[in-house]
Design a protein around this motif. Structure first.
Motif, PDB file in Angstrom:
ATOM      1  N   VAL A 180      -5.315  11.984  66.613  1.00 58.83           N
ATOM      2  CA  VAL A 180      -6.722  11.883  66.235  1.00 58.83           C
ATOM      3  C   VAL A 180      -7.255  13.297  66.029  1.00 58.83           C
ATOM      4  O   VAL A 180      -7.090  14.156  66.890  1.00 58.83           O
ATOM      5  CB  VAL A 180      -7.536  11.166  67.335  1.00 58.83           C
ATOM      6  N   GLU A 181      -7.850  13.529  64.894  1.00 56.73           N
ATOM      7  CA  GLU A 181      -8.459  14.827  64.601  1.00 56.73           C
ATOM      8  C   GLU A 181      -9.902  14.803  65.079  1.00 56.73           C
ATOM      9  O   GLU A 181     -10.664  13.917  64.712  1.00 56.73           O
ATOM     10  CB  GLU A 181      -8.421  15.121  63.099  1.00 56.73           C
ATOM     11  N   PHE A 182     -10.266  15.777  65.884  1.00 59.21           N
ATOM     12  CA  PHE A 182     -11.636  15.881  66.367  1.00 59.21           C
ATOM     13  C   PHE A 182     -12.456  16.704  65.388  1.00 59.21           C
ATOM     14  O   PHE A 182     -12.015  17.760  64.927  1.00 59.21           O
ATOM     15  CB  PHE A 182     -11.677  16.527  67.753  1.00 59.21           C
ATOM     16  N   ALA A 183     -13.659  16.243  65.098  1.00 55.34           N
ATOM     17  CA  ALA A 183     -14.559  16.950  64.196  1.00 55.34           C
ATOM     18  C   ALA A 183     -15.204  18.147  64.883  1.00 55.34           C
ATOM     19  O   ALA A 183     -15.626  19.085  64.215  1.00 55.34           O
ATOM     20  CB  ALA A 183     -15.642  15.998  63.682  1.00 55.34           C
ATOM     21  N   ASP A 184     -15.276  18.121  66.212  1.00 60.45           N
ATOM     22  CA  ASP A 184     -15.961  19.169  66.959  1.00 60.45           C
ATOM     23  C   ASP A 184     -15.059  19.639  68.094  1.00 60.45           C
ATOM     24  O   ASP A 184     -14.706  18.856  68.979  1.00 60.45           O
ATOM     25  CB  ASP A 184     -17.280  18.607  67.511  1.00 60.45           C
ATOM     26  N   PHE A 185     -14.681  20.915  68.067  1.00 61.85           N
ATOM     27  CA  PHE A 185     -13.788  21.459  69.088  1.00 61.85           C
ATOM     28  C   PHE A 185     -14.393  21.333  70.478  1.00 61.85           C
ATOM     29  O   PHE A 185     -13.686  21.056  71.452  1.00 61.85           O
ATOM     30  CB  PHE A 185     -13.461  22.921  68.769  1.00 61.85           C
ATOM     31  N   ASN A 186     -15.689  21.534  70.617  1.00 59.99           N
ATOM     32  CA  ASN A 186     -16.325  21.451  71.928  1.00 59.99           C
ATOM     33  C   ASN A 186     -16.283  20.031  72.484  1.00 59.99           C
ATOM     34  O   ASN A 186     -16.125  19.835  73.695  1.00 59.99           O
ATOM     35  CB  ASN A 186     -17.755  21.975  71.862  1.00 59.99           C
ATOM     36  N   LEU A 243     -12.864  19.588  73.854  1.00 60.63           N
ATOM     37  CA  LEU A 243     -12.711  20.217  75.163  1.00 60.63           C
ATOM     38  C   LEU A 243     -13.180  19.295  76.291  1.00 60.63           C
ATOM     39  O   LEU A 243     -12.559  19.251  77.359  1.00 60.63           O
ATOM     40  CB  LEU A 243     -13.466  21.547  75.217  1.00 60.63           C
ATOM     41  N   LEU A 244     -14.263  18.556  76.073  1.00 59.57           N
ATOM     42  CA  LEU A 244     -14.733  17.620  77.100  1.00 59.57           C
ATOM     43  C   LEU A 244     -13.661  16.577  77.414  1.00 59.57           C
ATOM     44  O   LEU A 244     -13.411  16.249  78.571  1.00 59.57           O
ATOM     45  CB  LEU A 244     -16.014  16.912  76.637  1.00 59.57           C
ATOM     46  N   VAL A 245     -13.021  16.078  76.378  1.00 62.87           N
ATOM     47  CA  VAL A 245     -11.971  15.068  76.543  1.00 62.87           C
ATOM     48  C   VAL A 245     -10.724  15.704  77.159  1.00 62.87           C
ATOM     49  O   VAL A 245     -10.086  15.114  78.045  1.00 62.87           O
ATOM     50  CB  VAL A 245     -11.660  14.401  75.187  1.00 62.87           C
ATOM     51  N   LEU A 246     -10.392  16.912  76.729  1.00 64.56           N
ATOM     52  CA  LEU A 246      -9.217  17.589  77.275  1.00 64.56           C
ATOM     53  C   LEU A 246      -9.376  17.883  78.768  1.00 64.56           C
ATOM     54  O   LEU A 246      -8.391  17.844  79.501  1.00 64.56           O
ATOM     55  CB  LEU A 246      -8.955  18.889  76.518  1.00 64.56           C
ATOM     56  N   ASP A 247     -10.587  18.156  79.222  1.00 67.46           N
ATOM     57  CA  ASP A 247     -10.779  18.396  80.647  1.00 67.46           C
ATOM     58  C   ASP A 247     -10.352  17.164  81.445  1.00 67.46           C
ATOM     59  O   ASP A 247      -9.704  17.292  82.476  1.00 67.46           O
ATOM     60  CB  ASP A 247     -12.239  18.755  80.950  1.00 67.46           C
ATOM     61  N   VAL A 248     -10.683  15.997  80.951  1.00 67.84           N
ATOM     62  CA  VAL A 248     -10.287  14.750  81.628  1.00 67.84           C
ATOM     63  C   VAL A 248      -8.778  14.561  81.555  1.00 67.84           C
ATOM     64  O   VAL A 248      -8.121  14.301  82.566  1.00 67.84           O
ATOM     65  CB  VAL A 248     -11.009  13.529  81.005  1.00 67.84           C
ATOM     66  N   ASP A 294     -25.441  27.872  75.045  1.00 66.94           N
ATOM     67  CA  ASP A 294     -24.966  26.566  74.569  1.00 66.94           C
ATOM     68  C   ASP A 294     -23.724  26.657  73.685  1.00 66.94           C
ATOM     69  O   ASP A 294     -23.429  25.745  72.935  1.00 66.94           O
ATOM     70  CB  ASP A 294     -26.080  25.842  73.832  1.00 66.94           C
ATOM     71  N   ARG A 295     -22.943  27.733  73.814  1.00 67.26           N
ATOM     72  CA  ARG A 295     -21.811  27.939  72.917  1.00 67.26           C
ATOM     73  C   ARG A 295     -20.752  26.839  72.989  1.00 67.26           C
ATOM     74  O   ARG A 295     -19.985  26.663  72.054  1.00 67.26           O
ATOM     75  CB  ARG A 295     -21.173  29.302  73.137  1.00 67.26           C
ATOM     76  N   TYR A 296     -20.674  26.096  74.087  1.00 70.44           N
ATOM     77  CA  TYR A 296     -19.674  25.034  74.200  1.00 70.44           C
ATOM     78  C   TYR A 296     -20.287  23.637  74.178  1.00 70.44           C
ATOM     79  O   TYR A 296     -19.636  22.655  74.524  1.00 70.44           O
ATOM     80  CB  TYR A 296     -18.796  25.250  75.446  1.00 70.44           C
ATOM     81  N   ASP A 297     -21.520  23.537  73.743  1.00 71.18           N
ATOM     82  CA  ASP A 297     -22.149  22.230  73.569  1.00 71.18           C
ATOM     83  C   ASP A 297     -21.649  21.621  72.263  1.00 71.18           C
ATOM     84  O   ASP A 297     -21.678  22.277  71.219  1.00 71.18           O
ATOM     85  CB  ASP A 297     -23.678  22.355  73.487  1.00 71.18           C
ATOM     86  N   PRO A 298     -21.200  20.378  72.307  1.00 75.17           N
ATOM     87  CA  PRO A 298     -20.785  19.736  71.054  1.00 75.17           C
ATOM     88  C   PRO A 298     -21.967  19.618  70.087  1.00 75.17           C
ATOM     89  O   PRO A 298     -23.092  19.362  70.491  1.00 75.17           O
ATOM     90  CB  PRO A 298     -20.325  18.345  71.499  1.00 75.17           C
ATOM     91  N   GLN A 299     -21.684  19.823  68.826  1.00 68.83           N
ATOM     92  CA  GLN A 299     -22.681  19.625  67.779  1.00 68.83           C
ATOM     93  C   GLN A 299     -22.478  18.265  67.116  1.00 68.83           C
ATOM     94  O   GLN A 299     -23.413  17.664  66.630  1.00 68.83           O
ATOM     95  CB  GLN A 299     -22.600  20.742  66.733  1.00 68.83           C
ATOM     96  N   ASN A 300     -21.236  17.797  67.108  1.00 69.43           N
ATOM     97  CA  ASN A 300     -20.888  16.497  66.542  1.00 69.43           C
ATOM     98  C   ASN A 300     -20.284  15.661  67.669  1.00 69.43           C
ATOM     99  O   ASN A 300     -19.221  15.983  68.190  1.00 69.43           O
ATOM    100  CB  ASN A 300     -19.886  16.681  65.405  1.00 69.43           C
ATOM    101  N   TRP A 301     -20.967  14.598  68.030  1.00 64.65           N
ATOM    102  CA  TRP A 301     -20.561  13.754  69.156  1.00 64.65           C
ATOM    103  C   TRP A 301     -19.783  12.516  68.722  1.00 64.65           C
ATOM    104  O   TRP A 301     -19.443  11.675  69.558  1.00 64.65           O
ATOM    105  CB  TRP A 301     -21.800  13.320  69.942  1.00 64.65           C
ATOM    106  N   ASP A 302     -19.486  12.371  67.440  1.00 61.75           N
ATOM    107  CA  ASP A 302     -18.862  11.141  66.939  1.00 61.75           C
ATOM    108  C   ASP A 302     -17.555  10.810  67.653  1.00 61.75           C
ATOM    109  O   ASP A 302     -17.294   9.648  67.976  1.00 61.75           O
ATOM    110  CB  ASP A 302     -18.611  11.227  65.436  1.00 61.75           C
ATOM    111  N   ASP A 303     -16.721  11.815  67.898  1.00 64.48           N
ATOM    112  CA  ASP A 303     -15.436  11.550  68.548  1.00 64.48           C
ATOM    113  C   ASP A 303     -15.622  11.075  69.989  1.00 64.48           C
ATOM    114  O   ASP A 303     -14.868  10.243  70.479  1.00 64.48           O
ATOM    115  CB  ASP A 303     -14.550  12.793  68.512  1.00 64.48           C
ATOM    116  N   VAL A 304     -16.625  11.575  70.671  1.00 63.45           N
ATOM    117  CA  VAL A 304     -16.942  11.106  72.023  1.00 63.45           C
ATOM    118  C   VAL A 304     -17.448   9.672  71.950  1.00 63.45           C
ATOM    119  O   VAL A 304     -17.038   8.810  72.733  1.00 63.45           O
ATOM    120  CB  VAL A 304     -17.986  12.023  72.697  1.00 63.45           C
TER     121      VAL A 304
END
Length: 142
Positions: free
Chosen positions: A12-18, A21-26, A99-109
């Motif tokens: 799955v390609e994520f549209a937003d790296f940040n 990162l939230l998913v990768l932490d889990v 806010d440098r690591y705040d997602p701008q695109n939340w669609d993947d979440v």
């Protein structure tokens, strides 16, 4: 750890790296499904840290990690906070003061199939909270 060699799933390609990162932490730190970045401090040079202190090797490692649908289906809870371990990997010593690591695109979440709860240290953007609620995802803010 998860064995990718026997799967026919497409990453799955994520549209937003940040958001990734939230998913990768889990997946890396909570569920131990993927190996977290394990940079060797002895090999680290000033060239590995960019001007703002980000570890470019860690960023590249996480950016290159492929996430499979079966892995994403394991994510039932997500934490949105500045002190996530994966963020310290990418930016050692970052204090979360911007806010440098705040997602701008939340669609993947929003597309995570098994997501039931989001823990947020600060209120999420209203449109994101509304879309999560519409999917039946509980949002717990500090």
């Amino acid at each position: 750890m998860y064995d990718e060699s026997t799967t026919t799933e497409e990453p799955v390609e994520f549209a937003d790296f940040n958001a990734k990162l939230l998913v990768l932490d889990v997946l890396c730190y909570d569920l131990d499904v993927l190996e977290p970045y394990a940079g060797d401090d002895e090999d680290e040079t000033d060239e590995d840290l960019d001007v703002e202190g980000q570890d470019d090797r860690a960023r590249e490692y996480y950016d290159d990690l492929e996430l499979l649908p079966s892995q994403l289906s394991l994510v039932t809870e997500l934490t949105v906070d500045t002190d996530l371990e994966v963020l310290q990997d990418v930016h050692p010593g970052w204090e979360g003061s911007d806010d440098r690591y705040d997602p701008q695109n939340w669609d993947d979440v929003l597309d995570l199939p098994a997501l039931t709860t989001v823990y947020a240290a600060a209120p999420l953007p209203a449109h994101v909270a509304e879309r999560l609620a519409a999917k039946g995802v509980e949002v717990r803010s500090a």
